[in-house]
Design a protein around this motif. Structure first.
Motif, PDB file in Angstrom:
ATOM      1  N   GLU A   1      -1.817  -1.027  11.714  1.00  0.00           N
ATOM      2  CA  GLU A   1      -2.546  -0.652  10.631  1.00  0.00           C
ATOM      3  C   GLU A   1      -2.217   0.801  10.168  1.00  0.00           C
ATOM      4  O   GLU A   1      -2.743   1.499  10.860  1.00  0.00           O
ATOM      5  CB  GLU A   1      -3.884  -1.083  10.273  1.00  0.00           C
ATOM      6  CG  GLU A   1      -4.070  -1.018   8.716  1.00  0.00           C
ATOM      7  CD  GLU A   1      -5.660  -1.549   8.503  1.00  0.00           C
ATOM      8  OE1 GLU A   1      -5.972  -1.831   7.316  1.00  0.00           O
ATOM      9  OE2 GLU A   1      -6.142  -1.723   9.458  1.00  0.00           O
ATOM     10  N   ILE A   2      -1.343   0.997   9.149  1.00  0.00           N
ATOM     11  CA  ILE A   2      -0.778   2.461   9.035  1.00  0.00           C
ATOM     12  C   ILE A   2      -1.084   2.797   7.536  1.00  0.00           C
ATOM     13  O   ILE A   2      -0.902   2.024   6.711  1.00  0.00           O
ATOM     14  CB  ILE A   2       0.726   2.529   9.286  1.00  0.00           C
ATOM     15  CG1 ILE A   2       1.168   1.968  10.473  1.00  0.00           C
ATOM     16  CG2 ILE A   2       1.001   4.032   8.908  1.00  0.00           C
ATOM     17  CD1 ILE A   2       0.608   3.004  11.992  1.00  0.00           C
ATOM     18  N   CYS A   3      -1.790   4.107   7.401  1.00  0.00           N
ATOM     19  CA  CYS A   3      -2.132   4.488   6.111  1.00  0.00           C
ATOM     20  C   CYS A   3      -1.012   5.742   5.682  1.00  0.00           C
ATOM     21  O   CYS A   3      -0.811   6.641   6.549  1.00  0.00           O
ATOM     22  CB  CYS A   3      -3.401   5.088   5.884  1.00  0.00           C
ATOM     23  SG  CYS A   3      -4.595   3.682   5.932  1.00  0.00           S
ATOM     24  N   PHE A   4      -0.335   5.473   4.445  1.00  0.00           N
ATOM     25  CA  PHE A   4       0.317   6.673   3.937  1.00  0.00           C
ATOM     26  C   PHE A   4      -0.311   7.450   3.116  1.00  0.00           C
ATOM     27  O   PHE A   4      -0.877   6.885   1.929  1.00  0.00           O
ATOM     28  CB  PHE A   4       1.747   5.968   3.547  1.00  0.00           C
ATOM     29  CG  PHE A   4       2.699   5.212   4.373  1.00  0.00           C
ATOM     30  CD1 PHE A   4       3.659   5.953   5.018  1.00  0.00           C
ATOM     31  CD2 PHE A   4       2.204   4.058   4.683  1.00  0.00           C
ATOM     32  CE1 PHE A   4       4.628   5.345   5.792  1.00  0.00           C
ATOM     33  CE2 PHE A   4       3.067   3.591   5.840  1.00  0.00           C
ATOM     34  CZ  PHE A   4       4.314   3.936   6.285  1.00  0.00           C
ATOM     35  N   CYS A   5      -0.814   8.742   3.491  1.00  0.00           N
ATOM     36  CA  CYS A   5      -1.666   9.261   2.610  1.00  0.00           C
ATOM     37  C   CYS A   5      -1.286  10.459   1.770  1.00  0.00           C
ATOM     38  O   CYS A   5      -0.136  11.288   2.220  1.00  0.00           O
ATOM     39  CB  CYS A   5      -3.003   9.943   3.675  1.00  0.00           C
ATOM     40  SG  CYS A   5      -3.670   8.507   4.474  1.00  0.00           S
TER      41      CYS A   5
END
Length: 446
Positions: free
Chosen positions: A270-274
């Motif tokens: 699970e990857i968040c692009f912030c």
């Protein structure tokens, strides 16, 4: 053709479950620390000042008549400039129960009836509009703000529940069971109440949903140093705080996904692009107790890193900077193209400049098209088919200007859009006017 909007009465409808604080506070220690002097404070002051002037000029809100079934002909749909986009309907703010201006927007498709709804944020609450017949929208209900009014409100949906946050003081997160809308009788606007209430953070700028995992990420809160405030909503009626990512300070917005892109080291994570005010920051949040920052990348010409969205291959993303048109060397709207094939080393590879001089705001991608809400320039639709090329040549293929009275580098006009309905209806929120239901008719139509 005049539109029929059913607004004959206002009634009160109690939620299926009483309002309750559903979880014991777990946000302690670092979680209770806010961001140190976030740039967002400056941005909000700019917007509040401009809004005050707009109110003085009697344009916030702007009174405009409801419309229906108005195709784009010779560059116009009624008073609205357009290209390859038809107006299916327009619902004024007042008709939706809003007192004041609008802001963000999201959509919901009923998992049982397959009806489609627009969920529209306003200064004083949230409006729910049935757009299943897009030329005959029906306003169903209005949920008041949890505390006080605010120019900022944000909504996301998971498991037939709406999650609503706001910059309003001590607002927290309202959770509304959308299946309750099935019980409402058309012809009345119901006064809705939250099904449950989550109070572990107060004012919040945005809410980010990962519908694949059942986690919400509140960002721009007074907790977690303004970073990712992670909430388990797999049971929407019992949201639970599960962790913070505070390593890179204030997060203005984000997109969190189960990663399926070309960097095989992170497949299934699970990857968040912030979008962190002056950087693109990428975080592995698979382990909520120990989120790992993979990259934080600044870029030339940054003024306020605002928001962005991945292409469907998760190899590239488009990103916007909310202040570079205002304070940078060019006034034309800039959409930045990033290569994110290596999550540890994202690279800004090119920029697309619009012919219009306008500030960009939220953008979303579906298939080969990007849908940008560019304030005074309205909804702009780009063909991004070449985004993965070494020499990408993005092309504008359609637009609809929701704010005829505003032009140039201002914060007036289109706030956001939702483009994921199976019917291919597009909903756009106009800050000063209300809800637009649109249909794209150009090349590479959905």
């Amino acid at each position: 053709m005049k539109i029929t909007i059913l607004l004959t009465a206002v009634v009160y409808l109690a939620a299926a479950n009483p309002l309750q604080n559903v979880s014991t506070l777990h946000c302690t220690g670092e979680c209770q620390q806010g961001a140190k002097a976030p740039l967002m404070n400056r941005v909000m002051r700019l917007k509040l000042k401009e809004h005050e002037e707009c109110v003085k000029e009697h344009q916030c809100p702007t009174v405009a008549p409801a419309l229906s079934d108005t195709p784009c002909v010779s560059g116009r749909a009624g008073e609205y400039e357009c290209s390859n986009v038809d107006l299916l309907s327009f619902v004024p703010l007042k008709d939706m129960g809003c007192n004041g201006d609008g802001n963000d927007i999201w959509g919901w498709t009923d998992s049982d009836t397959k009806k489609e709804y627009a969920i529209v944020g306003c200064q004083d609450g949230t409006s729910f509009v049935d757009i299943t017949e897009p030329t005959k929208p029906v306003v169903m209900g209005f949920m008041k703000t949890q505390t006080v009014s605010s120019l900022w409100r944000d909504i996301k949906v998971f498991k037939d529940h709406a999650f609503v946050v706001s910059e309003a003081r001590n607002h927290g997160m309202q959770v509304y069971d959308l299946t309750e809308l099935r019980n409402l009788i058309p012809g009345q606007i119901y006064e809705l109440t939250p099904t449950v209430y989550y109070s572990e953070m107060g004012n919040t700028h945005n809410i980010v949903a990962n519908e694949e995992t059942g986690f919400m990420y509140a960002v721009g809160t007074s907790t977690c140093r303004g970073g990712l405030h992670m909430i388990d909503v797999k049971d929407p009626k019992d949201p639970k705080f599960v962790g913070c990512f505070a390593g890179d300070g204030y997060v203005h917005d984000a997109q969190c996904v189960i990663y399926k892109g070309p960097d095989e080291k992170y497949t299934g994570m699970e990857i968040c692009f912030c979008y962190n005010e002056d950087t693109l920051t990428i975080v592995d949040v698979t382990n909520k107790n120990e989120p790992k920052q993979l990259a934080t990348k600044p870029y030339a010409g940054s003024q306020y890193t605002h928001q962005g969205w991945l292409n469907e291959e998760q190899s590239h993303l488009l990103m916007n900077d909310e202040l570079d048109e205002m304070y940078g060397s060019r006034k034309n709207t800039r959409s930045m193209i990033w290569n994110v094939k290596d999550l540890a080393n994202p690279t800004l590879v090119d920029s697309f400049y619009s012919e219009k001089e306008a500030v960009d705001h939220n953008l979303y991608i579906r298939g080969k098209l990007a849908y940008e809400s560019n304030y005074s320039a309205g909804l702009r639709i780009l063909n991004i088919e070449t985004i993965t090329n070494t020499d990408p040549k993005l092309e504008e293929v359609g637009f609809f200007d929701v704010s005829p009275e505003h032009n140039g580098v201002t914060f007036n006009g289109a706030w956001s859009a939702y483009v994921y309905f199976e019917s291919q209806s597009i909903i756009v929120s106009s800050i000063e006017r209300g809800l637009f239901v649109l249909k794209y008719t150009g090349p590479e139509a959905m």
